[in-house]
Design an enzyme around this catalytic site. Structure first.
Site, PDB file in Angstrom:
ATOM      1  NE  ARG A 214      46.816  28.190  29.161  1.00 24.92           N
ATOM      2  CZ  ARG A 214      45.779  28.087  28.327  1.00 24.92           C
ATOM      3  NH1 ARG A 214      45.806  27.244  27.316  1.00 24.92           N
ATOM      4  NH2 ARG A 214      44.702  28.846  28.511  1.00 24.92           N
ATOM      5  CG  HIS A 262      47.502  28.428  21.983  1.00 24.72           C
ATOM      6  ND1 HIS A 262      48.071  28.809  23.174  1.00 24.72           N
ATOM      7  CD2 HIS A 262      46.274  27.974  22.318  1.00 24.72           C
ATOM      8  CE1 HIS A 262      47.219  28.616  24.171  1.00 24.72           C
ATOM      9  NE2 HIS A 262      46.113  28.103  23.657  1.00 24.72           N
TER      10      HIS A 262
HETATM   11  C1  GLV Z   1      42.951  28.329  25.030  1.00 22.85           C
HETATM   12  O1  GLV Z   1      44.042  27.897  25.241  1.00 22.85           O
HETATM   13  C2  GLV Z   1      41.978  28.597  26.059  1.00 22.85           C
HETATM   14  O2  GLV Z   1      42.306  28.515  27.246  1.00 22.85           O
HETATM   15  O3  GLV Z   1      40.827  28.917  25.718  1.00 22.85           O
END
Ligand code: GLV
Length: 299
Positions: A214, A262
């Site tokens: 994160r 991401h």
């Molecule tokens: C992605 O970052 C998730 O938490 O699935």
């Protein structure tokens, strides 16, 4: 009783998820946020980054099932019903995807492939020494489902792998020994801002940092300083304090930063729908629920 789907999906994502979930849950009625029945008719919510407040007014709610592995954003919603079990996504396909991303990053760092990509942009033909995997130490921070999958994959490749979790004691020795530090930590109050000036200084000079967890774990200004003054050689970042990464952010153009949007491990509707269905069947038949989040721990 209906199952509410609350997600920030775009049209393509809905088109993938709805049939996958419906097929995995024959006999269940799925409804989307916009056309949900009155709150009394909903007893399960399947969520993926739902808007704040999406789970209010559901007095019969018995399970919140996340399609995301990390539930930090959900836990920050002050209207999230308390006392309702919350399950996160745990899917072997997602763990495998994460292990692939970590392996790619570690291999590229070990063999200098990001340097060669930089050289290509400058039209530079220059060969550097070749390091072996067995001469490359990788620290995996966070030893949950994904961290363990990553550590195993890297060890299989021949890297020298060490692992650390918040229960392992001080992190400085682990950081100081590593050529590559990979974060798979959950985002909690303890890990917010974890990678700051002090932690980067504890790393070996010339080490590289890979964040697959994160963005809020990193003090981005401190990371930029560590890269600029040569303390760190390279950063591979899949996650950011603000997503999408703003167009003017220095990471985009920084020669020592590799940006991913991401995607290190996306939830795969094909397998994740089966995980969701198994938990819903468990709820319906009074069996224990899987992958429950400990709200005080934060994951
Ligand atoms: C992605 O970052 C998730 O938490 O699935």
């Amino acid at each position: 009783m209906s199952i509410l789907l609350a997600a920030d999906f775009d049209a393509a994502e809905w088109a993938a998820w709805l049939p996958a979930l419906q097929q995995a849950l024959p006999g269940e009625t799925l409804c989307r946020g916009a056309d949900r029945p009155d709150g009394d008719g909903v007893d399960i919510a399947i969520v993926a980054n739902p808007p704040v407040g999406a789970l209010q007014g559901l007095p019969q709610l018995k399970l919140v099932q996340s399609l995301w592995a990390g539930v930090d954003k959900l836990l920050r919603d002050p209207t999230l019903p308390t006392g309702v079990p919350l399950a996160r996504m745990v899917d072997p396909a997602m763990n495998a995807a994460m292990a692939e991303t970590a392996l790619w990053a570690a291999l590229a760092l070990q063999r200098g492939f990001f340097d060669y990509a930089r050289q290509q942009r400058a039209g530079v033909w220059r060969q550097h020494g070749q390091r072996r995997a067995g001469e490359t130490q990788v620290a995996v921070l966070g030893l949950g489902q994904m961290g363990q999958a990553v550590a195993a994959r890297l060890a299989q490749q021949g890297f020298v792998v060490s692992g650390w979790s918040s229960r392992s004691g001080p992190v400085d020795a682990v950081l100081g020994d590593a050529d590559i530090v990979i974060s798979l930590l959950p985002l909690t109050p303890t890990t917010t801002g974890f990678f700051d000036r002090e932690r980067f200084a504890q790393m070996r000079r010339g080490a590289s940092f890979v964040n697959l967890a994160r963005g809020a774990q990193v003090v981005e200004a401190d990371l930029l300083s560590a890269l600029d003054d040569g303390q760190l050689a390279h950063a591979v970042l899949d996650v950011f304090a603000t997503e999408p990464l703003p167009a003017e952010h220095p990471f985009w153009q920084h020669p020592k930063v590799t940006v991913l949007p991401h995607v290190a491990a996306q939830t795969d509707p094909r397998s994740a729908a089966q995980v969701v269905a198994a938990n819903i069947r468990a709820l319906r038949s009074g069996k224990p629920l899987q992958h429950l989040v400990d709200r005080t721990r934060g994951y």
